[in-house]
Design a protein around this motif. Structure first.
Motif, PDB file in Angstrom:
ATOM      1  N   VAL A 120       2.367  39.165  -2.133  1.00  0.00           N
ATOM      2  CA  VAL A 120       3.444  38.223  -1.867  1.00  0.00           C
ATOM      3  C   VAL A 120       4.547  38.544  -2.868  1.00  0.00           C
ATOM      4  CG1 VAL A 120       4.197  35.829  -1.824  1.00  0.00           C
ATOM      5  CG2 VAL A 120       1.922  36.430  -0.964  1.00  0.00           C
ATOM      6  N   ARG A 143       2.811  38.358  -6.673  1.00  0.00           N
ATOM      7  CA  ARG A 143       1.426  37.897  -6.620  1.00  0.00           C
ATOM      8  C   ARG A 143       0.697  38.867  -5.705  1.00  0.00           C
ATOM      9  NH1 ARG A 143       1.124  32.664  -8.638  1.00  0.00           N
ATOM     10  NH2 ARG A 143      -0.919  32.222  -7.741  1.00  0.00           N
ATOM     11  N   ASP A 167      -4.787  33.340  -4.494  1.00  0.00           N
ATOM     12  CA  ASP A 167      -5.253  32.323  -5.439  1.00  0.00           C
ATOM     13  C   ASP A 167      -6.771  32.149  -5.358  1.00  0.00           C
ATOM     14  OD1 ASP A 167      -2.671  31.953  -6.291  1.00  0.00           O
ATOM     15  OD2 ASP A 167      -2.334  30.130  -5.102  1.00  0.00           O
ATOM     16  N   VAL A 184       3.226  33.522   4.665  1.00  0.00           N
ATOM     17  CA  VAL A 184       3.415  33.663   3.220  1.00  0.00           C
ATOM     18  C   VAL A 184       2.506  32.695   2.474  1.00  0.00           C
ATOM     19  CG1 VAL A 184       5.064  33.448   1.324  1.00  0.00           C
ATOM     20  CG2 VAL A 184       5.781  34.489   3.493  1.00  0.00           C
ATOM     21  N   ARG A 191      -0.563  33.697  -0.021  1.00  0.00           N
ATOM     22  CA  ARG A 191      -0.603  33.197  -1.391  1.00  0.00           C
ATOM     23  C   ARG A 191      -1.921  32.457  -1.659  1.00  0.00           C
ATOM     24  NH1 ARG A 191       3.815  30.341  -1.339  1.00  0.00           N
ATOM     25  NH2 ARG A 191       5.172  32.068  -1.984  1.00  0.00           N
ATOM     26  N   GLU A 192      -2.374  31.680  -0.713  1.00  0.00           N
ATOM     27  CA  GLU A 192      -3.634  30.952  -0.881  1.00  0.00           C
ATOM     28  C   GLU A 192      -4.816  31.918  -0.980  1.00  0.00           C
ATOM     29  OE1 GLU A 192      -3.716  28.314   2.436  1.00  0.00           O
ATOM     30  OE2 GLU A 192      -2.516  26.752   1.432  1.00  0.00           O
ATOM     31  N   ARG A 218       9.455  35.705  -1.245  1.00  0.00           N
ATOM     32  CA  ARG A 218       9.087  34.937  -0.062  1.00  0.00           C
ATOM     33  C   ARG A 218       8.653  35.827   1.098  1.00  0.00           C
ATOM     34  NH1 ARG A 218      13.932  30.349  -0.005  1.00  0.00           N
ATOM     35  NH2 ARG A 218      13.480  29.489  -2.090  1.00  0.00           N
ATOM     36  N   ALA A 223       5.478  38.336   2.580  1.00  0.00           N
ATOM     37  CA  ALA A 223       4.064  38.707   2.478  1.00  0.00           C
ATOM     38  C   ALA A 223       3.841  40.089   3.086  1.00  0.00           C
ATOM     39  CB  ALA A 223       3.194  37.677   3.185  1.00  0.00           C
ATOM     40  N   ASP A 267       3.751  37.113 -13.506  1.00  0.00           N
ATOM     41  CA  ASP A 267       3.236  37.665 -12.254  1.00  0.00           C
ATOM     42  C   ASP A 267       1.709  37.584 -12.275  1.00  0.00           C
ATOM     43  OD1 ASP A 267       5.784  38.218 -11.416  1.00  0.00           O
ATOM     44  OD2 ASP A 267       5.715  40.350 -11.888  1.00  0.00           O
TER      45      ASP A 267
END
Length: 301
Positions: free
Chosen positions: A78, A15, A120, A112, A116-117, A81, A83, A35
């Motif tokens: 990411v 990601r 997104d 991490v 990820r947030e 697991r 970042a 992905d």
């Protein structure tokens, strides 16, 4: 940093929100269906060559979820697991350590999750890349910043509208490794109609004062020590002022010797090697047009 990211991505979920993903990075990041990658998909990013529409189409066809953001400049990954937050874009130069980059790598859960947030959130505020978006991106003329141009040879090599003919010495122009990779990619991509040859990218001039007057679809004769190269002008690179063009490599293209060109211009090979850049007058243009079997169209100027 980028080399570590690409190595770690093998077999892991990817990601990313990375500003630029260039054509020279086609084979660097191992991606797979599912992905998710957000890139800067603005027209300027595509036109400059910083974001490659060809690369995005390749990823799209592999099932990667792609999003085009208008103002993205972050570089957040990411991988599984882990970042990564840093300064490197997805480019050949960053991968080969040709630029000085910095990054933080972390496996801490909070970091991490936060990375990820962020990715997104960028995806939620971007356009999802689909066939229609890719078709649009393919229409944007691409000028790699400071270097060779990847193009779709359309219009074709021969002019189909009024054009001028220029003659000047071939000059040595320094290209970066990434620029060389772009030129090589263009050579692999674009075939002459009929598949008998390819188009190559070439620097016409770095310092010619008249180069600023070149426009499409002008034709240029580059004078070399023992030969000449017929080139169609394409664009100017943004740094250094070099005029860029492309040439044919198929067997059907017209080739002439330095002596033949000199005779057509009532000159000698030695004088041609010493001459400065110049736009041909009407009689010189007509002589070269006939010599190289160029279309019988009026001069542009």
């Amino acid at each position: 940093m980028m080399r570590t990211i690409c190595q770690k991505a093998e077999g892991r979920k990817v990601r990313a929100a990375v500003a630029y993903a260039g054509d020279g990075a086609t084979d660097l990041l191992p991606v797979k269906a599912g992905d998710l990658i957000v890139v800067n998909g603005s027209r300027n990013a595509i036109a400059s060559g910083a974001t490659s529409a060809r690369l995005l189409r390749s990823w799209y066809e592999q099932g990667v979820l792609l999003y085009a953001h208008e103002t993205l400049h972050a570089k957040v990954f990411v991988i599984g697991r882990t970042a990564f937050v840093g300064s490197a874009n997805l480019s050949l130069r960053a991968h080969t350590d040709r630029t000085v980059e910095a990054a933080i790598q972390s496996t801490e859960a909070a970091v991490v999750v936060g990375a990820r947030e962020f990715i997104d959130e960028m995806a939620a505020n971007a356009i999802e890349v689909d066939e229609a978006w890719l078709d649009w991106a393919d229409t944007v003329p691409v000028r790699a910043a400071g270097g060779p141009v990847l193009w779709n040879p359309d219009p074709p090599f021969e002019p189909n509208e009024p054009y001028d003919v220029w003659v000047g010495p071939e000059e040595s122009v320094d290209w970066t490794d990434e620029e060389i990779a772009l030129a090589q990619a263009g050579y692999r991509m674009h075939r002459v109609a009929g598949g008998r040859g390819r188009y190559g990218t070439i620097a016409i001039s770095e310092s010619a004062t008249d180069a600023s007057s070149l426009v499409q679809p002008d034709m240029v004769l580059l004078i070399r020590p023992r030969s000449v190269q017929l080139v169609r002008f394409l664009d100017r690179r943004r740094r250094g002022g070099a005029a860029m063009g492309f040439y044919r490599t198929d067997r059907d293209c017209v080739r002439r010797t330095l002596g033949e060109v000199a005779a057509a211009l009532d000159s000698t090979p030695a004088k041609l090697r010493e001459r400065d850049w110049a736009r041909m007058d009407s009689s010189q243009r007509e002589a070269l047009r006939e010599l190289f079997k160029l279309p019988k169209l009026p001069a542009r100027s």
